[in-house]
Design an enzyme around this catalytic site. Structure first.
Site, PDB file in Angstrom:
ATOM      1  N   LYS A 101       8.855  -1.676  -4.996  1.00  0.00           N
ATOM      2  CA  LYS A 101       8.009  -2.380  -4.026  1.00  0.00           C
ATOM      3  C   LYS A 101       6.729  -1.570  -3.772  1.00  0.00           C
ATOM      4  O   LYS A 101       6.786  -0.345  -3.651  1.00  0.00           O
ATOM      5  CB  LYS A 101       8.793  -2.567  -2.726  1.00  0.00           C
ATOM      6  CG  LYS A 101       8.133  -3.448  -1.677  1.00  0.00           C
ATOM      7  CD  LYS A 101       9.064  -3.641  -0.480  1.00  0.00           C
ATOM      8  CE  LYS A 101       8.451  -4.493   0.610  1.00  0.00           C
ATOM      9  NZ  LYS A 101       9.361  -4.623   1.776  1.00  0.00           N
TER      10      LYS A 101
ATOM     11  N   SER B  12       9.813  -9.400   3.473  1.00  0.00           N
ATOM     12  CA  SER B  12       8.560  -9.087   2.831  1.00  0.00           C
ATOM     13  C   SER B  12       8.714  -8.704   1.363  1.00  0.00           C
ATOM     14  O   SER B  12       7.757  -8.750   0.596  1.00  0.00           O
ATOM     15  CB  SER B  12       7.868  -7.940   3.569  1.00  0.00           C
ATOM     16  OG  SER B  12       8.640  -6.747   3.471  1.00  0.00           O
TER      17      SER B  12
ATOM     18  N   SER C  86      13.872  -7.367   5.210  1.00  0.00           N
ATOM     19  CA  SER C  86      13.063  -7.586   4.009  1.00  0.00           C
ATOM     20  C   SER C  86      13.730  -7.261   2.669  1.00  0.00           C
ATOM     21  O   SER C  86      13.156  -7.547   1.622  1.00  0.00           O
ATOM     22  CB  SER C  86      11.762  -6.804   4.103  1.00  0.00           C
ATOM     23  OG  SER C  86      10.929  -7.425   5.039  1.00  0.00           O
TER      24      SER C  86
HETATM   25  N1  GLN Z   1      10.342 -10.458   8.332  1.00  0.00           N
HETATM   26  C1  GLN Z   1      10.406  -9.329   9.216  1.00  0.00           C
HETATM   27  C2  GLN Z   1       9.043  -9.044   9.767  1.00  0.00           C
HETATM   28  O1  GLN Z   1       8.153  -9.769   9.486  1.00  0.00           O
HETATM   29  C3  GLN Z   1      10.984  -8.160   8.518  1.00  0.00           C
HETATM   30  C4  GLN Z   1      10.013  -7.387   7.727  1.00  0.00           C
HETATM   31  C5  GLN Z   1      10.622  -6.235   7.015  1.00  0.00           C
HETATM   32  O2  GLN Z   1      11.846  -6.049   6.981  1.00  0.00           O
HETATM   33  N2  GLN Z   1       9.773  -5.420   6.443  1.00  0.00           N
HETATM   34  O3  GLN Z   1       8.842  -8.119  10.493  1.00  0.00           O
END
Ligand code: GLN
Length: 513
Positions: free
Chosen positions: A80, A155, A179
């Protein structure tokens, strides 16, 4: 077929060991596959063909000398784009870091290299890991390999899509609120958020330091366990890294794969099911629970009453930490620098304002504003202070629950993959995707998402989440591997064999039909 890129990473490692393939061949097949399908999927922001092939060649010569670095030596991986990589761009999906090439490797990346895994490239993500759909990437969205009109989760949608599309057998994700696990659920892949402190955060560009955790993104539970064994363990460069010996997660997954659940107590979380959950997702969840019962598990329902406040607390704590972390992107030291138009001799503040305005997307700005507001004097106690109290209550709910059961379970995400654009203008609808995953981040416990089957008339996958007490990551591998083998017996094989967008593609040759 020894070089079939649909194989699991464990099978690729076996094929390498048996001399049926080479790391260069495996790496080249994945690069071919990326070249063939990634214009559609857009899982990658940067592909490092030259670097990956050089690392693969080194692996092959190590093997010839009998000097292997790890069981996964020679198996390629994607990372990532939020983890720093020497000599390779790291953008975090943001314009503000466009063109930045870090001078150092994140510890996770250093460990991958030290274990001999060729790095194929960097995967797409929501800007600074804020989002649940990868649509907040400044470089355009990633598409779900099951249906290119749908989101791959976020994400870390790039890592999950790369693994689901057979562009990489393994990937690294990061999970601040879900994420790794939520993209796993909507792409039919396995995702693990380790115990907070179990995997080093050194070189992981911070979204929210107290919640962030890097972990494996794979097609099977065993592959995730093998990868966790490579990246995990104490790192003196991360002050929150846990200094202890960890058991072999590979062994835990192998033990679990027998499918025997005798003596395991499983708690179904009352608050993470029912109204608002897609009926097909609930059906697959209930079936999986029944399979665990048939395999000998004792299942009870457990209430965690504070979990209903987890989202609200998370969306104060995360923006608070993020607003502080993102202050370093000031156009002075590195990254994007925009000069304000029509201003002679602009001040540092004027350059900063113009650069941050152009460099950050809407979701990032939204959270910076929310975070600075929540932390401002006069509001601190009312917002951030209250959220921290809720966080304590959530940890107490976990403690009480784990006195009764060994693991807690829920569906990973409330729905299957939604259409691109469907929730982009509705932040709250987007945030709700992480209802079931956020509690684990707020209290640091480990969790896994295992594909639970196809959940709706569109034939899209759903995920089953297993949570364990902090430090007991081996349980998520043991129970995850058990469920995976019970489900494989029911479906007669791997879920990814049924991914519609991939069916016609000849993945052995790496061509896209
Ligand atoms: N979807 C969650 C957010 O927008 C989690 C993001 C993540 O785990 N990086 O914060």
């Amino acid at each position: 077929m020894s070089t079939d890129i649909r194989q699991t990473a464990a099978a690729m490692a076996d094929a390498l060991a048996a001399g049926e393939t080479t790391s260069v061949e495996l790496t080249r097949l994945h690069l071919d596959r990326i070249a063939a399908v990634d214009t559609d999927v857009h899982a990658f922001l940067h592909v490092d063909a030259e670097g990956a092939l050089a690392q693969a060649a080194e692996s092959d010569s190590r093997r010839a000398r009998g000097e292997l670095l790890s069981p996964l030596d020679g198996v390629p991986i994607a990372v990532k784009d939020v983890l720093t990589t020497t000599g390779l761009p790291t953008t975090c999906g943001s314009r503000i870091l466009e063109g930045w090439v870090p001078p150092y490797d994140a510890t996770v990346v250093a460990r991958l290299k030290a274990a001999g895994l060729p790095i194929l490239g960097k995967t797409n993500m929501d800007e600074f890991a804020m989002g649940s759909s990868t649509e907040h990437s400044a470089y355009g969205p990633t598409r779900n390999p099951w249906d290119l009109d749908r989101i791959p989760g976020g994400s870390g949608g790039g890592s999950a899509a790369a693994v689901a599309a057979f562009e990489a057998p393994l990937a690294i994700g990061t999970d601040t609120g879900g994420s790794i696990r939520q993209p796993g659920a909507v792409t039919g892949t396995v995702g693990v958020k380790p115990t907070y402190g179990g995997v080093s955060r050194y070189g992981l560009v911070a979204l929210a330091n107290s919640l962030d955790q890097a972990g494996p993104v794979t097609r099977t539970v065993l592959d995730a366990a093998m990868l966790h064994d490579v990246i995990g363990g104490h790192d003196p460069r991360d002050s929150t890294s846990i200094d202890q010996e960890w058991p072999s997660f590979t062994e835990a997954a192998r033990r679990g794969a027998t499918g025997d659940m005798t003596g395991v107590k499983v708690g179904v979380i009352t608050e993470l099911a029912g109204d608002g959950w897609q009926p097909g997702v609930m059906t697959r969840f209930t079936e999986s629970v029944e399979l665990l019962v048939e395999a000998g598990a004792e299942v009870v329902e457990v209430s965690c009453p504070s979990f209903v406040h987890a989202m609200a607390a998370y969306y104060l704590i995360l923006p608070a930490e993020a607003s502080s972390n993102l202050a370093k992107f000031d156009a002075m030291r590195y990254g994007l620098r925009v000069l304000p138009e029509g201003v002679d001799n602009p001040s540092a503040e004027e350059v900063m304002r113009a650069s941050r305005d152009a460099g950050f997307g809407d979701e990032v700005k939204r959270r910076i504003i929310l975070g600075t507001y929540a932390l401002s004097s006069g509001y601190y106690d009312a917002y951030y202070g209250q959220a921290q109290k809720v966080r304590t209550l959530i940890s107490r709910d976990f403690e009480a629950a784990f006195e009764q059961v060994d693991v807690l379970v829920s569906p990973t995400a409330p729905t299957t993959a939604f259409k691109l654009g469907e929730k982009l203008d509705d932040p709250i609808a987007m945030y709700l995707n992480d209802l079931a995953t956020i509690p684990a981040n707020l209290s640091g416990v480990p969790g896994i998402s295992v594909p639970s089957g196809l959940a709706d008339e569109d034939g899209l996958p759903a995920g089953f989440q297993i949570l364990a007490p902090a430090l007991a990551d081996e349980r998520v591998y043991r129970v995850g591997a058990a469920l995976e083998s019970l489900l494989a017996a029911r479906w007669g094989g791997s879920l990814l064999d049924r991914a519609p967008a991939l069916e016609s593609a000849d993945v052995t040759e790496g061509t896209h039909a």
